[in-house]
Design a protein around this motif. Structure first.
Motif, PDB file in Angstrom:
ATOM      1  N   ILE A 182       3.257   5.073  -3.775  1.00  0.00           N
ATOM      2  CA  ILE A 182       3.122   3.886  -2.941  1.00  0.00           C
ATOM      3  C   ILE A 182       3.391   4.230  -1.483  1.00  0.00           C
ATOM      4  O   ILE A 182       4.307   5.000  -1.182  1.00  0.00           O
ATOM      5  N   GLN A 183       2.594   3.676  -0.594  1.00  0.00           N
ATOM      6  CA  GLN A 183       2.763   3.886   0.839  1.00  0.00           C
ATOM      7  C   GLN A 183       2.551   2.564   1.584  1.00  0.00           C
ATOM      8  O   GLN A 183       1.859   1.664   1.080  1.00  0.00           O
ATOM      9  N   ILE A 184       3.127   2.474   2.762  1.00  0.00           N
ATOM     10  CA  ILE A 184       2.993   1.294   3.608  1.00  0.00           C
ATOM     11  C   ILE A 184       2.668   1.762   5.019  1.00  0.00           C
ATOM     12  O   ILE A 184       3.146   2.819   5.463  1.00  0.00           O
ATOM     13  N   GLY A 185       1.839   0.997   5.714  1.00  0.00           N
ATOM     14  CA  GLY A 185       1.489   1.400   7.072  1.00  0.00           C
ATOM     15  C   GLY A 185       0.760   0.310   7.829  1.00  0.00           C
ATOM     16  O   GLY A 185       0.189  -0.622   7.234  1.00  0.00           O
ATOM     17  N   LEU A 186       0.803   0.407   9.162  1.00  0.00           N
ATOM     18  CA  LEU A 186       0.060  -0.501  10.038  1.00  0.00           C
ATOM     19  C   LEU A 186      -1.357   0.025  10.207  1.00  0.00           C
ATOM     20  O   LEU A 186      -1.565   1.221  10.443  1.00  0.00           O
ATOM     21  N   ARG A 187      -2.344  -0.853  10.094  1.00  0.00           N
ATOM     22  CA  ARG A 187      -3.736  -0.468  10.266  1.00  0.00           C
ATOM     23  C   ARG A 187      -4.441  -1.518  11.112  1.00  0.00           C
ATOM     24  O   ARG A 187      -4.149  -2.714  11.023  1.00  0.00           O
ATOM     25  N   SER A 188      -5.383  -1.053  11.934  1.00  0.00           N
ATOM     26  CA  SER A 188      -6.238  -1.991  12.655  1.00  0.00           C
ATOM     27  C   SER A 188      -7.168  -2.676  11.665  1.00  0.00           C
ATOM     28  O   SER A 188      -7.506  -2.124  10.617  1.00  0.00           O
ATOM     29  N   VAL A 189      -7.588  -3.879  11.994  1.00  0.00           N
ATOM     30  CA  VAL A 189      -8.483  -4.635  11.122  1.00  0.00           C
ATOM     31  C   VAL A 189      -9.831  -4.808  11.830  1.00  0.00           C
ATOM     32  O   VAL A 189      -9.864  -5.258  12.983  1.00  0.00           O
ATOM     33  N   PRO A 190     -10.950  -4.421  11.199  1.00  0.00           N
ATOM     34  CA  PRO A 190     -11.016  -3.857   9.834  1.00  0.00           C
ATOM     35  C   PRO A 190     -10.538  -2.414   9.804  1.00  0.00           C
ATOM     36  O   PRO A 190     -10.746  -1.661  10.752  1.00  0.00           O
ATOM     37  N   ALA A 191      -9.929  -2.051   8.695  1.00  0.00           N
ATOM     38  CA  ALA A 191      -9.359  -0.708   8.555  1.00  0.00           C
ATOM     39  C   ALA A 191     -10.375   0.235   7.929  1.00  0.00           C
ATOM     40  O   ALA A 191     -11.113  -0.147   7.016  1.00  0.00           O
ATOM     41  N   ALA A 192     -10.413   1.446   8.430  1.00  0.00           N
ATOM     42  CA  ALA A 192     -11.319   2.458   7.877  1.00  0.00           C
ATOM     43  C   ALA A 192     -10.828   2.887   6.495  1.00  0.00           C
ATOM     44  O   ALA A 192      -9.628   3.028   6.255  1.00  0.00           O
ATOM     45  N   ALA A 193     -11.752   3.080   5.585  1.00  0.00           N
ATOM     46  CA  ALA A 193     -11.389   3.435   4.204  1.00  0.00           C
ATOM     47  C   ALA A 193     -10.606   4.737   4.150  1.00  0.00           C
ATOM     48  O   ALA A 193      -9.677   4.884   3.345  1.00  0.00           O
ATOM     49  N   GLU A 194     -10.968   5.700   5.030  1.00  0.00           N
ATOM     50  CA  GLU A 194     -10.291   6.994   4.981  1.00  0.00           C
ATOM     51  C   GLU A 194      -8.842   6.921   5.438  1.00  0.00           C
ATOM     52  O   GLU A 194      -8.059   7.853   5.224  1.00  0.00           O
ATOM     53  N   SER A 195      -8.444   5.819   6.050  1.00  0.00           N
ATOM     54  CA  SER A 195      -7.062   5.697   6.516  1.00  0.00           C
ATOM     55  C   SER A 195      -6.091   5.391   5.387  1.00  0.00           C
ATOM     56  O   SER A 195      -4.883   5.340   5.601  1.00  0.00           O
ATOM     57  N   PHE A 196      -6.629   5.202   4.175  1.00  0.00           N
ATOM     58  CA  PHE A 196      -5.771   4.869   3.037  1.00  0.00           C
ATOM     59  C   PHE A 196      -5.595   6.050   2.081  1.00  0.00           C
ATOM     60  O   PHE A 196      -5.216   5.864   0.920  1.00  0.00           O
ATOM     61  N   GLY A 197      -5.861   7.236   2.575  1.00  0.00           N
ATOM     62  CA  GLY A 197      -5.635   8.403   1.727  1.00  0.00           C
ATOM     63  C   GLY A 197      -4.148   8.642   1.531  1.00  0.00           C
ATOM     64  O   GLY A 197      -3.358   8.549   2.472  1.00  0.00           O
ATOM     65  N   LEU A 198      -3.771   8.918   0.294  1.00  0.00           N
ATOM     66  CA  LEU A 198      -2.356   9.166  -0.006  1.00  0.00           C
ATOM     67  C   LEU A 198      -1.944  10.531   0.510  1.00  0.00           C
ATOM     68  O   LEU A 198      -2.751  11.456   0.596  1.00  0.00           O
ATOM     69  N   LEU A 199      -0.689  10.660   0.869  1.00  0.00           N
ATOM     70  CA  LEU A 199      -0.165  11.945   1.289  1.00  0.00           C
ATOM     71  C   LEU A 199      -0.296  12.945   0.140  1.00  0.00           C
ATOM     72  O   LEU A 199      -0.331  12.552  -1.036  1.00  0.00           O
ATOM     73  N   PRO A 200      -0.374  14.248   0.449  1.00  0.00           N
ATOM     74  CA  PRO A 200      -0.538  15.253  -0.618  1.00  0.00           C
ATOM     75  C   PRO A 200       0.511  15.139  -1.718  1.00  0.00           C
ATOM     76  O   PRO A 200       0.205  15.233  -2.899  1.00  0.00           O
ATOM     77  N   ASN A 201       1.745  14.941  -1.319  1.00  0.00           N
ATOM     78  CA  ASN A 201       2.816  14.823  -2.308  1.00  0.00           C
ATOM     79  C   ASN A 201       3.746  13.667  -1.924  1.00  0.00           C
ATOM     80  O   ASN A 201       4.894  13.868  -1.539  1.00  0.00           O
ATOM     81  N   PRO A 202       3.235  12.423  -2.015  1.00  0.00           N
ATOM     82  CA  PRO A 202       4.080  11.288  -1.664  1.00  0.00           C
ATOM     83  C   PRO A 202       5.186  11.098  -2.686  1.00  0.00           C
ATOM     84  O   PRO A 202       5.063  11.549  -3.837  1.00  0.00           O
ATOM     85  N   PRO A 203       6.268  10.467  -2.301  1.00  0.00           N
ATOM     86  CA  PRO A 203       7.346  10.208  -3.269  1.00  0.00           C
ATOM     87  C   PRO A 203       6.805   9.474  -4.493  1.00  0.00           C
ATOM     88  O   PRO A 203       6.010   8.551  -4.375  1.00  0.00           O
ATOM     89  N   ALA A 204       7.207   9.905  -5.656  1.00  0.00           N
ATOM     90  CA  ALA A 204       6.714   9.293  -6.885  1.00  0.00           C
ATOM     91  C   ALA A 204       7.829   9.263  -7.923  1.00  0.00           C
ATOM     92  O   ALA A 204       8.669  10.156  -7.982  1.00  0.00           O
ATOM     93  N   SER A 205       7.839   8.220  -8.717  1.00  0.00           N
ATOM     94  CA  SER A 205       8.825   8.093  -9.791  1.00  0.00           C
ATOM     95  C   SER A 205       8.104   8.149 -11.128  1.00  0.00           C
ATOM     96  O   SER A 205       6.970   7.707 -11.248  1.00  0.00           O
ATOM     97  N   THR A 206       8.766   8.715 -12.121  1.00  0.00           N
ATOM     98  CA  THR A 206       8.177   8.827 -13.454  1.00  0.00           C
ATOM     99  C   THR A 206       9.074   8.106 -14.458  1.00  0.00           C
ATOM    100  O   THR A 206      10.288   8.315 -14.474  1.00  0.00           O
ATOM    101  N   THR A 207       8.453   7.268 -15.291  1.00  0.00           N
ATOM    102  CA  THR A 207       9.231   6.507 -16.253  1.00  0.00           C
ATOM    103  C   THR A 207       8.342   6.075 -17.411  1.00  0.00           C
ATOM    104  O   THR A 207       7.146   6.385 -17.451  1.00  0.00           O
ATOM    105  N   VAL A 208       8.929   5.339 -18.339  1.00  0.00           N
ATOM    106  CA  VAL A 208       8.191   4.742 -19.458  1.00  0.00           C
ATOM    107  C   VAL A 208       8.261   3.232 -19.298  1.00  0.00           C
ATOM    108  O   VAL A 208       9.335   2.675 -19.048  1.00  0.00           O
ATOM    109  N   LEU A 209       7.131   2.576 -19.424  1.00  0.00           N
ATOM    110  CA  LEU A 209       7.087   1.119 -19.295  1.00  0.00           C
ATOM    111  C   LEU A 209       6.610   0.530 -20.617  1.00  0.00           C
ATOM    112  O   LEU A 209       5.467   0.722 -21.022  1.00  0.00           O
ATOM    113  N   GLY A 210       7.513  -0.179 -21.284  1.00  0.00           N
ATOM    114  CA  GLY A 210       7.195  -0.732 -22.596  1.00  0.00           C
ATOM    115  C   GLY A 210       6.179  -1.861 -22.528  1.00  0.00           C
ATOM    116  O   GLY A 210       5.890  -2.413 -21.460  1.00  0.00           O
TER     117      GLY A 210
END
Length: 251
Positions: free
Chosen positions: A150-178
């Motif tokens: 998950i990422q959050i950021g300020l973008r101009s509107v309309p926002a370019a699609a390429e501006s929503f690329g995730l970082l190479p290794n963004p923080p991520a959590s691993t779990t089990v969801l019942g």
């Protein structure tokens, strides 16, 4: 086969009858010792036997050919039956998997601001925006190895699609969801919100976007990805967010 065989037998019988009659006439005339005549008679008998053999062989070949073709048809029908049964079993298995597998969806998100250590459901200058998504497993079985990016950021509107690329290794959590269980995940805006940003958010020329993806596996070992992209509502500071027209999908 019956009619052809009878015709062949009748033809040979007639030929034999004519041959016997001819031999009898030879004997009556005292020519039974004529070597040439007896040779001809033998040749006629041999020809008759050969005809019978040829006819019987042809009939047997025809019967065998028909049997082989019938066997091929039966084998093809049996193979098709197996294929249909296999396809039906596969469709039944796929249907069962779709009904039982895990489905992780993002029903919505909220936007808060950390101002002086207290969270407020609206945007103020000098604060840091915090976006929080809610994820729910609407399936009937657990989601395994759930990883949220998950990422959050300020973008101009309309926002370019390429501006929503995730970082190479963004923080991520691993779990089990019942099955039927809920969870939350959030992201913090790196920089504080300026007064100019407040004006841009109010006019709609800028927006705070919350975006990312959720990857997981079902109990059948198949991988799935849910993508999400939300933004703050223009001119609204109640912490509500709305889904973008693009960037949302469920696999």
């Amino acid at each position: 086969m019956g009619k052809a065989f009878v015709c062949a037998v009748v033809s040979v019988a007639i030929l034999l009858g004519l041959t016997v009659g001819w031999i009898a006439s030879i004997a009556v005339r005292g020519l039974a010792t004529d070597v040439t005549a007896w040779s001809v008679a033998g040749a006629v008998l041999t020809a008759a036997a050969t005809i019978v053999l040829v006819v019987v062989t042809a009939l047997l070949w025809r019967v065998t050919d028909r049997s082989a073709k019938a066997a091929d048809v039966s084998a093809s029908a049996a193979l098709r039956s197996v294929e249909i049964a296999t396809e039906t079993a596969k469709r039944t298995e796929d249907t069962a998997k779709r009904q039982l597998r895990a489905y992780i969806v993002v029903p919505g998100a909220v936007l808060n601001c950390d101002a002086g250590g207290s969270l407020r459901p609206y945007v103020v200058a000098g604060s840091r925006a915090i976006g929080t998504i809610e994820l729910v497993n609407t399936g009937q079985t657990p989601a395994l190895n759930v990883r949220v990016k998950i990422q959050i950021g300020l973008r101009s509107v309309p926002a370019a699609a390429e501006s929503f690329g995730l970082l190479p290794n963004p923080p991520a959590s691993t779990t089990v969801l019942g099955a039927g269980r809920q969870s939350r995940s959030d992201a913090v805006l790196p920089s504080t919100i300026l007064s100019a940003t407040i004006s841009n958010l109010a006019s709609g020329s800028e927006a705070i976007f919350l975006f990312g993806e959720i990857s997981y596996e079902d109990i059948f070992g198949e991988s799935h990805v849910t993508k999400f992209r939300l933004r703050n509502k223009s001119g609204v500071y109640d912490g509500s967010m709305t889904f973008s027209d693009e960037g949302n999908s469920i696999e």
